[in-house]
Write a protein that holds these residues in place. Structure first.
Motif, mmCIF file in Angstrom:
data_model
loop_
_atom_site.group_PDB
_atom_site.id
_atom_site.type_symbol
_atom_site.label_atom_id
_atom_site.label_comp_id
_atom_site.label_asym_id
_atom_site.label_seq_id
_atom_site.Cartn_x
_atom_site.Cartn_y
_atom_site.Cartn_z
ATOM 1 N N ARG A 167 -6.958 11.292 -1.583
ATOM 2 C CA ARG A 167 -6.460 11.874 -0.338
ATOM 3 C C ARG A 167 -5.347 12.890 -0.612
ATOM 4 N N ILE B 228 -6.281 6.481 -2.409
ATOM 5 C CA ILE B 228 -4.962 7.056 -2.102
ATOM 6 C C ILE B 228 -4.731 8.339 -2.902
ATOM 7 N N ARG C 286 -8.596 1.037 -4.181
ATOM 8 C CA ARG C 286 -7.602 1.500 -3.218
ATOM 9 C C ARG C 286 -6.758 2.635 -3.812
ATOM 10 N N ASN D 218 -1.943 4.969 4.212
ATOM 11 C CA ASN D 218 -1.080 4.081 5.004
ATOM 12 C C ASN D 218 -0.986 4.467 6.453
ATOM 13 N N GLU E 184 1.094 4.528 -2.634
ATOM 14 C CA GLU E 184 1.134 5.899 -2.130
ATOM 15 C C GLU E 184 2.411 6.605 -2.587
ATOM 16 N N ARG F 276 5.871 19.829 4.712
ATOM 17 C CA ARG F 276 5.429 19.122 3.504
ATOM 18 C C ARG F 276 3.917 18.916 3.519
ATOM 19 N N HIS G 54 0.829 -1.207 0.000
ATOM 20 C CA HIS G 54 0.000 0.000 0.000
ATOM 21 C C HIS G 54 0.870 1.267 0.000
ATOM 22 N N ALA G 55 2.001 1.196 0.710
ATOM 23 C CA ALA G 55 2.904 2.355 0.753
ATOM 24 C C ALA G 55 3.532 2.580 -0.618
ATOM 25 N N LYS H 177 4.546 15.493 -0.553
ATOM 26 C CA LYS H 177 3.879 15.625 0.740
ATOM 27 C C LYS H 177 4.363 14.646 1.809
ATOM 28 N N SER H 178 5.155 13.681 1.408
ATOM 29 C CA SER H 178 5.662 12.715 2.377
ATOM 30 C C SER H 178 7.180 12.687 2.355
#
Lengths: 387, 387
Positions: free
Chosen positions: A113, A110, A106, B237, A82, B113, A78-79, A234-235
């Protein structure tokens, strides 16, 4: 102490040997289990870097790519989805997602979001995404990113014509993201030849490696889009440029990005080594195809129906079997586990109660296991019909 | 094949036994290594759920909380910081970060971020964040979230007065996030008593467990803020509500959120069990404090200086030692590794070249290891001064 010592942890944990023939994780090879019992290495130790480099080379082989930005995410599949979106997408970027199962749904969640403007090619469960309808979406929306699931583990569907979708993406200057979690190793995947810009794969499927570490690759075109972003990714955790630097991609010196788990590296490194010793991709594709066909025959001659009707659209690693009428899928799963220690998966998301899923992957991909699982399934259904 | 079988993977990987006395990961206990060699369990198997429940109870003990939303992230400690912010923060929410080391800088990056409006209490490296200056920030900005690092592994600093900061946050209706990665198990942490809303801890430090799985806890107040969000959590996640449902928090049935790695669960479960067998928190606090003091004395009587001058502000798990003038820190690290297979960490971020870092944690927290590392350090520095 405000919270006293819990008694529950003073009893040893219970872990059983099982035949792991659900949709994954599959069984670890004994050598992988041994590898994971080795001592820890530091996340910046030269021996760790060497193992990371080896894995990178191995993943590039498995994905058939020469990308430099190939690395593993310290996290689940899942990561990886993302990671693809968070790097490629900025607010209001148009993303088209082909969706006919759980992973399409899914991916949609993702991407939304992350504030992407998501357009979904919504198909019936298990249906192929067609090239011509996709072209219509492209002409209407001119998306920045297009997402497809190569193998839908929820329905057992194998998406066809990835190369043509890759060409379509090139034509529209759109980035092509493909979920290859259950396809790598069981059926051809050619990241470079098919013009895939971001592909990720599972470890706990055909490779029999531990989950929790997810290989992913980014094309030069994808990196170019990232370099031109107007807003930061964003991550921090999933920032492809930083992750790539930790994994020795690009031309910059290695950086400390996070503490990779050496145990998971050992498991994955050993799994790829075993895969290669067993003949590599071509041998594995052939074996998965043959065993899957044998399994289909065993089921169908006993009156069971597969969810995907056209054999060429079935993914060899995970087979979705229709739950017969008036039968409770959970009872079959329990019967198999309780009587035989054999894991069979139920449906997920919209497929709950609709299918049972069997994965014959890596060390479980042989006729004996196929026959064992088929026998258990047929027996269980017969028993339940009689009750 | 476009990409041929790589030869490099046909040679076995190399993993050495080392004394892991850097800033982490620390050595695995032999029982933890054994646990990680056990067969895989499915991510939805009742035995997996039992182990997850046990871990949750164990983590609540370690963090001294009765929170229901306690779970592990399948990812590194960095993902835990991101999990805190991505759940608590919406665009333009004001976040105040107390920063006097690497983890403050990292938290700032992660929050920015996510489009938080970040105000940093910027202190000299290794300095305490003071209550009164924080109050001034609170009065000026009325933040939604306040972040502190309890133990700064980059400088060896232990932040004081968490309980008073917790009270300040209550007064201003602000959520209190604390990074407890290197403090849990070596010095008191009381999540509930100190009114901490989100706390996360490391596994690969005092616990000697594998990295890649990161325990975190959310208070009812934090969950209330999440429930009132106007926009979705930007990460699937790291969505605390969904993760909590997978980990049996709240009152809803378990959901499939992602495939947890059972191997990492085994390692963590076993680590907590060993920790409890050895007497639990109070015994461990006392041991870490005693061994750290012994280590300080050995270093100081040989002319080495610690980066944190006031002993009460030193975190017992990770000690930062000033690199003596005209000495190359890397040479000391290499000497220790090459001659003794003993890992010592260098500085990270702004501390690069400024300090050497030694972690005496869990099974490495005893006088013998402390004396061994001190001896190696002193010898190496002496040797380099002579050259």
């Amino acid at each position: 102490m405000d919270v006293p010592i819990p008694e529950i942890l003073q009893t040893p944990m219970e872990v059983d040997e099982m035949i792991m023939t659900g949709a994954g994780p599959s069984n670890y090879h004994p050598r992988i289990r041994h590898a994971m019992s080795l001592p820890v290495l530091g996340h910046l130790h030269p021996k760790t870097f060497k193992i990371m480099d080896d894995i990178k080379i191995g993943v590039n082989y498995l994905l058939q790519t020469n990308n430099s930005y190939t690395f593993c995410i310290s996290g689940p599949g899942h990561a990886a989805i993302e990671c693809a979106f968070v790097n490629l997408v900025e607010d209001n970027d148009i993303v088209v997602i082909g969706s006919s199962g759980y992973w399409g749904i899914r991916a949609e969640d993702i991407a939304k979001r992350l504030n992407a403007d998501v357009k979904v090619i919504n198909k019936e469960l298990g249906e192929q995404i067609e090239l011509e309808e996709t072209r219509i979406f492209f002409e209407q929306y001119h998306p920045k990113v297009f997402f497809l699931t190569h193998g839908e583990s929820s329905t057992g569907m194998l998406q066809q014509n990835l190369e043509q979708f890759g060409n379509l993406c090139q034509e529209f200057n759109c980035l092509f993201v493909v979920d290859c979690v259950i396809t790598v190793g069981c059926t051809p995947v050619y990241v470079d030849k098919w013009n895939i810009d971001v592909a990720f794969m599972g470890t706990q499927k055909v490779l029999n490696a531990p989950p929790g570490i997810s290989p992913i690759t980014f094309s030069a075109r994808a990196l170019d889009k990232i370099a031109k972003r107007k807003t930061p990714v964003k991550s921090y955790n999933l920032d492809a440029v930083n992750l790539g630097e930790y994994w020795n991609s690009g031309n910059r010196p290695r950086i400390y990005h996070h503490t990779v788990c050496s145990t998971l590296l050992y498991g994955l490194r050993e799994a790829i080594a075993i895969f290669i010793e067993n003949g590599g991709l071509e041998a594995s594709w052939k074996n998965h195809e043959n065993v899957a066909k044998h399994f289909y025959t065993l089921l169908e001659k006993n009156g069971l129906e597969l969810f995907i009707t056209d054999p060429k659209n079935r993914v060899p690693s995970v087979t979705a079997i229709k739950v017969p009428e008036n039968i409770d899928a959970n009872e079959i799963i329990k019967h198999s586990m309780n009587e035989y220690n054999v894991e069979i998966s139920g449906g997920i998301g919209p497929m709950l109660g609709v299918v049972l899923r069997v994965g014959l992957m890596g060390i479980n991909c042989n006729e004996k296991v196929a026959e064992c699982v088929a026998k258990i399934l047929i027996e269980a259904i017969k028993k339940m019909k009689e009750e």
